[in-house]
Design an enzyme around this catalytic site. Structure first.
Site, PDB file in Angstrom:
ATOM      1  N   ASN A  23       0.860  -1.180   0.000  1.00 50.08           N
ATOM      2  CA  ASN A  23       0.000   0.000   0.000  1.00 50.08           C
ATOM      3  C   ASN A  23       0.894   1.227   0.000  1.00 50.08           C
ATOM      4  O   ASN A  23       1.620   1.474   0.971  1.00 50.08           O
ATOM      5  CB  ASN A  23      -0.906  -0.032   1.248  1.00 50.08           C
ATOM      6  CG  ASN A  23      -1.825   1.177   1.354  1.00 50.08           C
ATOM      7  OD1 ASN A  23      -1.429   2.305   1.075  1.00 50.08           O
ATOM      8  ND2 ASN A  23      -3.054   0.934   1.774  1.00 50.08           N
ATOM      9  N   GLU A  64      10.915  -0.190   9.882  1.00 54.45           N
ATOM     10  CA  GLU A  64      12.088   0.368  10.539  1.00 54.45           C
ATOM     11  C   GLU A  64      13.075   1.074   9.619  1.00 54.45           C
ATOM     12  O   GLU A  64      13.812   1.960  10.050  1.00 54.45           O
ATOM     13  CB  GLU A  64      12.783  -0.743  11.341  1.00 54.45           C
ATOM     14  CG  GLU A  64      12.192  -0.791  12.706  1.00 54.45           C
ATOM     15  CD  GLU A  64      11.920  -2.192  13.247  1.00 54.45           C
ATOM     16  OE1 GLU A  64      12.091  -2.364  14.436  1.00 54.45           O
ATOM     17  OE2 GLU A  64      11.554  -3.095  12.491  1.00 54.45           O
TER      18      GLU A  64
HETATM   19 MO1  MOS Z   1       9.732  -2.598  16.493  1.00 52.99          MO
HETATM   20  S1  MOS Z   1      11.246  -1.882  17.691  1.00 52.99           S
HETATM   21  O1  MOS Z   1      10.457  -4.072  16.168  1.00 52.99           O
HETATM   22  O2  MOS Z   1       8.306  -2.555  17.310  1.00 52.99           O
END
Ligand code: MOS
Length: 735
Positions: free
Chosen positions: A629, A702
């Site tokens: 998305n 991340e």
């Molecule tokens: Mo993330 S630090 O793997 O919620």
């Protein structure tokens, strides 16, 4: 079945399916749940950082209005410990003994009729301590050090010899601060016992693990525990573990034989649900004059609490980031009298990448090579740890397209050479990695007689868009319109899921959803095969695919029938299939699983007199594999970038070096990046679907944060000529 290759790299930017519920206040977060007859908990926390409790004074609290009970280590029932997970052992069991290991440790739990009464009574609880001198300095030689606690230290070649003989060497030390996750939602737990059955509403990123933990802690079967968390309120990693306050709330509810609810205060959030641990990193880099890396030594020491393990192998990314024949990557953790750290968005990589990418930037100036060109010269198309090809790595495209979007070529290479009035302008960049991670997941897919479908799993949506992208993926896999498909999550009674963490849920859960939907389509084909009235009678399910709410012969949409017709003719209300996924095995694949890559380009403006740093622009070019998305993925990168700006310039959990008390544990004192700190953020997705996974995704939770801090630090150097090796970069470092 349609193949991954036939799908678009970037999926439609559908708005969050849960958006209307959230913005109208209809989405219940953990603290919003209440049940009749519930009592309220309040925590009492240690005011010393080390030592033992000599005596608890609870009499005044016990006599206070509305108080039901006060639990301390003297009267708390004995409970078991939770499991060791991929993030280490369960955090220390609360109220187990008189030992104090950090300031803010829970030493009593007050239960009262109202939250106000519980809070007031908690203030009346006192403790006599035999205080000891706390260990608070990371480099205190008395602190116990864990060497290679995660078994991830890496050595190849002969780094020492290569550093010795390198044409150019650079050594530098970098430090990063403690940061606190600080999701907006205060963590809350509501525990309800009915006999030996426990239902818990809890702020968690991983309900299946909370269920396992509570079952072990209270000695009841997993089937007697239900954990509910339809909406989380954010986590950034804080919800990946079962914290002592969760166990205390359930323990108290069992003790007083009525439901108990606890909502942490903001200051309690700083000591109760983890934080990003501080660290020191030592980098030694050896290179040829042409900028070819010949040696990388990356050592780290990060902070750990007295009784816990936390996953922070800072140097692990250095082992595979660049083509370099001699690499030593070593991590240690030092036990201190601090609250338990935990993963915070891009754990380990956020810190390790700051050191590595800062050091490469320093090297680029030493050599007089453009920082981007230096990365290009050391690019590796294979995993340098084992020589295997990557399942997908479009880092070169990240550099090229990101650099073009940013206008990197316009940069004057000379530090302190670009200016706009009193603002010194700097351009900096960094590469970013977030390694591949996935956990086993299960999902269950159902198509109803009315042509609607629902798919479910005990996963969570921490604000990242799981509800939305899994509904999109399910709709695609079942060939149904999105508005006919619902995705349910946040209930441990649903099929087991891994954590919403490590950028691993979209991949692991997505593959389980893919498997469940595929099995469901086969089940429909199986029904049709046995059915004399079906156009697919006698057809091998392998020769069937789905399209437009129907199952049909591969490539022949006209020869088939709808799910609805099949269910109707068989008199079935619905059909269900369960699917699962396990992380792919690199050996079997003959490929190294790549994870996400990125290139970050930053422009900063630094006030020449005041040292004030403003981030003016950030371009993030991201290889996240297939993007389900465009909108929610972009939001992940934006959110991560905001976190990276905070890490670089603002976030610093300050501990009083004498008492171990966190000195800035409120939103007034702990600085995070807010609107005024965040410029227009440009995000561009590049690459291809990952070849190692069924759905082709890599996970983008991340990678948005990684690389932002070094790109900012590198831009600050370019603007000012001052190299700052300590985060956060505050103006005193630039004056
Ligand atoms: Mo993330 S630090 O793997 O919620």
């Amino acid at each position: 079945m349609s193949t991954v290759e036939s799908r678009p790299l970037i999926g439609a930017g559908v708005s969050r399916v849960d958006g209307p519920r959230k913005v109208t206040g209809a989405a219940p977060y953990p603290m919003d749940f209440s049940v009749p007859g519930q009592a309220y908990g309040a925590l009492v926390q240690s005011t010393v950082a080390a030592g033992r409790i000599v005596r608890m004074h609870t009499e005044a609290a016990e006599r206070a209005p509305g108080v039901v009970t006060v639990l301390t280590h003297e009267n708390a029932p004995e409970v078991g410990t939770g499991p060791t997970t991929v993030l280490g052992a369960s955090p220390p069991t609360p109220l187990r003994n008189d030992r104090i290991i950090h300031h803010g440790q829970h030493i009593a739990f007050v239960v009262a009729e109202t939250p106000e009464q519980a809070t007031a009574a908690a203030r009346l609880v006192r403790a006599d301590y035999e205080a000891a001198e706390p260990l608070l300095d990371l480099q205190d030689p008395r602190a116990e050090q864990l060497i290679d606690p995660w078994g991830m230290d890496h050595t190849r070649g002969d780094t020492a010899a290569a550093l010795e003989s390198a044409e150019v060497t650079l050594r530098a030390t970098y430090t990063t601060a403690d940061n606190t996750n600080n999701p907006l939602g205060l963590f809350a737990t509501l525990a309800v016992w009915e006999g030996d059955t426990l239902t818990v509403h809890d702020t968690s990123q991983w309900p299946s693990m909370v269920r396992t933990t509570l079952s072990m802690v209270f000695g009841i079967p997993e089937s007697s525990v239900r954990v509910l968390v339809p909406y989380v309120g954010g986590g950034f990693g804080a919800g990946l573990r079962v914290w002592p306050h969760v166990i205390l709330t359930a323990m108290a509810a069992r003790t007083v034989n009525r439901p108990v609810k606890l909502v942490l205060t903001r200051p309690q959030m700083f000591t109760s649900v983890g934080h990003r641990p501080s660290g020191v990193q030592w980098l030694s880099v050896g290179a040829t004059r042409e900028g070819e890396l010949v040696a990388l030594e990356h050592r780290s020491l990060s902070s750990l609490s007295m009784e816990d393990h936390d996953f922070e192998p800072f140097s692990s990314g250095t082992a595979f980031a660049y083509r370099c024949p001699n690499v030593t990557a070593r991590d240690r953790q030092a036990r201190l009298n601090i609250a338990v750290p935990t993963s915070m968005r891009a754990p380990a990589e956020a810190q390790g990448n700051f050191a590595l990418e800062s050091a490469l930037d320093e090297l680029s100036y030493t050599l007089g090579i453009d920082p981007l060109e230096l990365r290009l010269r050391n690019h590796t198309a294979v995993d340098p740890r084992n020589g295997l090809p990557w399942s997908g790595k479009a880092l070169l495209a990240c550099y090229e397209i990101g650099g073009r979007h940013f206008g990197w070529a316009d940069r004057n290479p000379e530090p302190r050479s670009m200016r706009d009035g009193n603002w010194l302008i700097g351009y900096g960049m960094a590469s970013a990695i977030f390694p591949y991670f996935a956990q086993p997941c299960m999902a269950e897919a159902t198509v109803n007689r009315d042509g609607s479908a629902f798919v479910r799993s005990a996963a969570t949506d921490i604000g990242t868009g799981t509800y939305t992208v899994m509904a999109q993926l399910s709709a695609e896999e079942l060939a149904l319109p999105l508005d006919k498909v619902r995705f349910d999550l946040g209930d441990s009674d649903m099929p087991d899921s891994g954590m919403a963490g490590g950028s691993g849920l979209t991949g692991g859960l997505g593959n389980a959803v893919h498997d469940a939907c595929r099995r469901l389509v086969r089940s429909f084909a199986g029904l049709a095969r046995e059915d004399a009235d079906s156009p697919l009678r006698g057809v091998d399910p392998d020769d069937v695919e789905c399209g437009d709410g129907r199952v049909h012969l591969v490539g022949r949409p006209e020869c088939g029938e709808s799910y609805v017709d099949i269910l109707a003719r068989h008199g079935l209300p619905q059909l269900t299939a369960t699917g699962s996924s396990t992380p792919p095995d690199p050996e079997e694949l003959g490929m190294s699983l790549a994870g996400a890559y990125g290139a970050k380009f930053v422009e900063v403006r630094v006030d020449a007199d005041l040292g004030l740093v403003r981030v003016a622009r950030v371009v993030s070019a991201i290889d996240g594999g297939r993007i389900l998305n465009e909108k929610t993925a972009r939001s992940q990168i934006i959110g991560g970038t905001v976190g990276g700006i905070g890490m670089a310039l603002l976030e610093d959990t300050v501990t009083d070096p004498r008492t171990g008390r966190i000195a800035n544990g409120t939103f007034a004192d702990y600085l995070v990046a807010v609107n005024a700190d965040v410029p227009e953020l440009d995000v561009v997705f590049v690459g291809e679907p990952d070849r190692g996974t069924a759905t082709g995704t890599k996970g983008v939770g991340e990678i948005g944060l990684v690389g932002v801090a070094p790109a900012i630090a590198n831009a600050v150097y370019h603007a000012t000529g001052k190299r700052v090796r300590e985060l956060p970069i505050t103006l005193d470092a630039l004056l």
